[in-house]
Scaffold this active site. Structure first.
Site, PDB file in Angstrom:
ATOM      1  CD  GLN A 199      31.312  46.694 -20.473  1.00 57.53           C
ATOM      2  OE1 GLN A 199      30.771  47.006 -21.535  1.00 57.53           O
ATOM      3  NE2 GLN A 199      30.798  46.982 -19.300  1.00 57.53           N
ATOM      4  CE  LYS A 222      27.798  45.025 -17.361  1.00 61.59           C
ATOM      5  NZ  LYS A 222      27.834  46.427 -16.942  1.00 61.59           N
ATOM      6  CB  CYS A 359      32.535  48.778 -10.460  1.00 61.16           C
ATOM      7  SG  CYS A 359      30.868  49.190  -9.969  1.00 61.16           S
TER       8      CYS A 359
HETATM    9  C1  LIG Z   1      33.950  44.276 -17.099  1.00 60.23           C
HETATM   10  C2  LIG Z   1      32.802  44.009 -16.174  1.00 60.23           C
HETATM   11  N1  LIG Z   1      32.839  42.932 -15.394  1.00 60.23           N
HETATM   12  C3  LIG Z   1      31.823  42.630 -14.561  1.00 60.23           C
HETATM   13  C4  LIG Z   1      30.711  43.438 -14.460  1.00 60.23           C
HETATM   14  C5  LIG Z   1      29.609  43.065 -13.534  1.00 60.23           C
HETATM   15  O1  LIG Z   1      28.425  42.807 -14.246  1.00 60.23           O
HETATM   16  P1  LIG Z   1      27.031  42.614 -13.494  1.00 60.23           P
HETATM   17  O2  LIG Z   1      26.883  43.795 -12.584  1.00 60.23           O
HETATM   18  O3  LIG Z   1      26.036  42.591 -14.590  1.00 60.23           O
HETATM   19  O4  LIG Z   1      27.129  41.320 -12.752  1.00 60.23           O
HETATM   20  C6  LIG Z   1      30.638  44.583 -15.244  1.00 60.23           C
HETATM   21  C7  LIG Z   1      29.501  45.509 -15.120  1.00 60.23           C
HETATM   22  O5  LIG Z   1      29.663  46.708 -15.227  1.00 60.23           O
HETATM   23  C8  LIG Z   1      31.717  44.872 -16.137  1.00 60.23           C
HETATM   24  O6  LIG Z   1      31.680  45.954 -16.922  1.00 60.23           O
END
Ligand SMILES: Cc1ncc(COP(=O)(O)O)c(C=O)c1O
Length: 401
Positions: A199, A222, A359
């Site tokens: 983020q 992102k 999550c």
């Molecule tokens: C802080 C953070 N870490 C890890 C992730 C995992 O990212 P990805 O699903 O693109 O691997 C996210 C996704 O929402 C996140 O916001």
């Protein structure tokens, strides 16, 4: 918002955002600017070929483009190209470090230090590695205004902590970690520190050399780039000492049935045909955000969050989470209304927010809620989106009395 930091007005760069739609779910995934879409189209429709293998010109050119994308991404975060591994995303990057570093370096009784606000991607891989080696996990609490408590970190950490893994920016609260201070504390006991920059990279200038961390990870999608591509940055000496993640083509030096030797990093960690065009799209995304300037993006998004927090806090039944100063993300609850109902009513008003646990179930438990509603901003948002959000929440409050 003052005239000086006038809001960015970039929504016309984003063909998938129709007029009147307030897209406030950038923390889940960012919309794509035309420059990224065109880079992907060129990659498939004009320049496409495999990398690292072909002897024909097209493939040699694509290899140069793929490695140029790596250099572009490396310079974006202040790292060296050979320290940047292309992965599927932050989740895969953290799993790679958990498997290839933690599960090979940690010993029974060693400890891993996480925080209460981590995304499941920065919890579960460490639990899996810890279980494999007999290590334990400790969890840092949050301060009253929902930042990772670095004083608690300084008080808690001890030499059996071999690894610390913390989010640079919380995906739920928008709180920004003082990474340099966290690195200083981790290194004071000899622990390595991984920063989850998912983020952060789209919201703040990041320079891994200045931050001093050991690993830094993020996802392309992102950062206005494609899905399926992300970056693990690791210190050269750490990556060099790590065994491969997966076996297959590309990651080898020589293969025989008697003995296989491996390529140096980063190739050693990129088994199989990579997401070639994804890397090109990611480089285009880096060009796009750097063209705007990360400092300008940060100022723009923090101003929008400030406005959103001010508008929402005028409604009595709204509870805001996170610190006043947060990077582009605000979570909130409306008394007596499930966040999913908030999301549905806002959707009818053409405002897209995220509702759920994001999550981050341990964080939800710490906040004493099942779920939150979350608005997260990007370069395409402006004051009209904040107004649409505030109007929508007023409507939610009216409907639910
Ligand atoms: C802080 C953070 N870490 C890890 C992730 C995992 O990212 P990805 O699903 O693109 O691997 C996210 C996704 O929402 C996140 O916001």
């Amino acid at each position: 918002m003052s005239g000086e930091d006038r809001p960015l007005d970039l929504v016309s760069d984003f063909p998938a955002i129709p007029a009147g739609w307030a897209y406030l779910d950038t923390a889940a995934t960012a919309q794509k600017p035309r420059a990224v879409i065109e880079a992907i189209e060129r990659g498939y429709a004009r320049d496409y070929a495999t990398v690292h293998r072909g002897v024909y010109q097209r493939s040699a050119d694509m290899t140069l483009a793929y490695e140029a994308a790596r250099r572009r991404v490396a310079s974006f975060i202040g790292g060296a190209p050979e320290e940047c591994v292309f992965v599927r995303g932050a989740t895969e990057a953290i799993n790679l470090v958990a498997t290839c570093w933690a599960a090979t370096q940690l010993r029974p009784g060693d400890r891993i230090l996480l925080s209460m606000l981590e995304h499941h991607s920065n919890i579960v891989p460490w639990q899996m590695a810890a279980e494999r080696v007999g290590a334990a996990i400790d969890v840092l609490p949050l301060t009253g205004d929902h930042r990772i408590d670095l004083q608690a970190m300084a008080d808690t950490i001890r030499p059996d902590h071999k690894l610390v893994a913390l989010a640079h920016v919380s995906n739920v609260l928008g709180s920004v970690l003082d990474v340099r201070r966290a690195v200083e504390i981790a290194h004071s006991v000899g622990a390595k520190i991984l920063i989850d920059g998912c983020q952060a990279v789209a919201r703040l200038p990041v320079d891994v050399a200045a931050l001093g961390c050991d690993f830094y990870v993020f996802s392309g999608h992102k950062l206005y780039g494609p899905t399926g591509i992300g970056v693990l940055w690791g210190r050269a000496e750490l990556l060099e000492a790590m065994p491969p993640f997966q076996g297959g083509g590309s990651m080898i030096d020589r293969v025989s049935f008697e003995r296989t030797t491996y390529a140096p990093a980063p190739t050693r960690f990129e088994a199989g045909t990579p997401h070639i065009v994804g890397a090109l799209g990611l480089a285009a995304a880096v060009d796009y955000v750097e063209g705007i300037g990360l400092a300008a993006i940060h100022a723009h998004e923090t101003a929008l969050v400030r406005e959103a927090r001010a508008a929402l806090s005028r409604l009595n039944s709204v509870r805001l989470f996170g610190p006043e100063e947060s990077a582009g993300i605000v979570s909130f609850a409306v008394e007596g209304v499930h966040p999913h109902d908030i999301g549905t009513i806002l959707d009818e008003a053409m405002v897209a927010i995220r509702a759920g646990h994001h999550c981050a179930q341990p964080l939800m438990a710490a906040l004493g809620v099942e779920a939150t509603a979350r608005a997260s901003f990007g370069v395409y948002n402006g004051p009209a989106d904040v107004a649409a959000l505030a109007d929508g929440i007023e409507r939610v409050v009216r409907i639910f009395g």
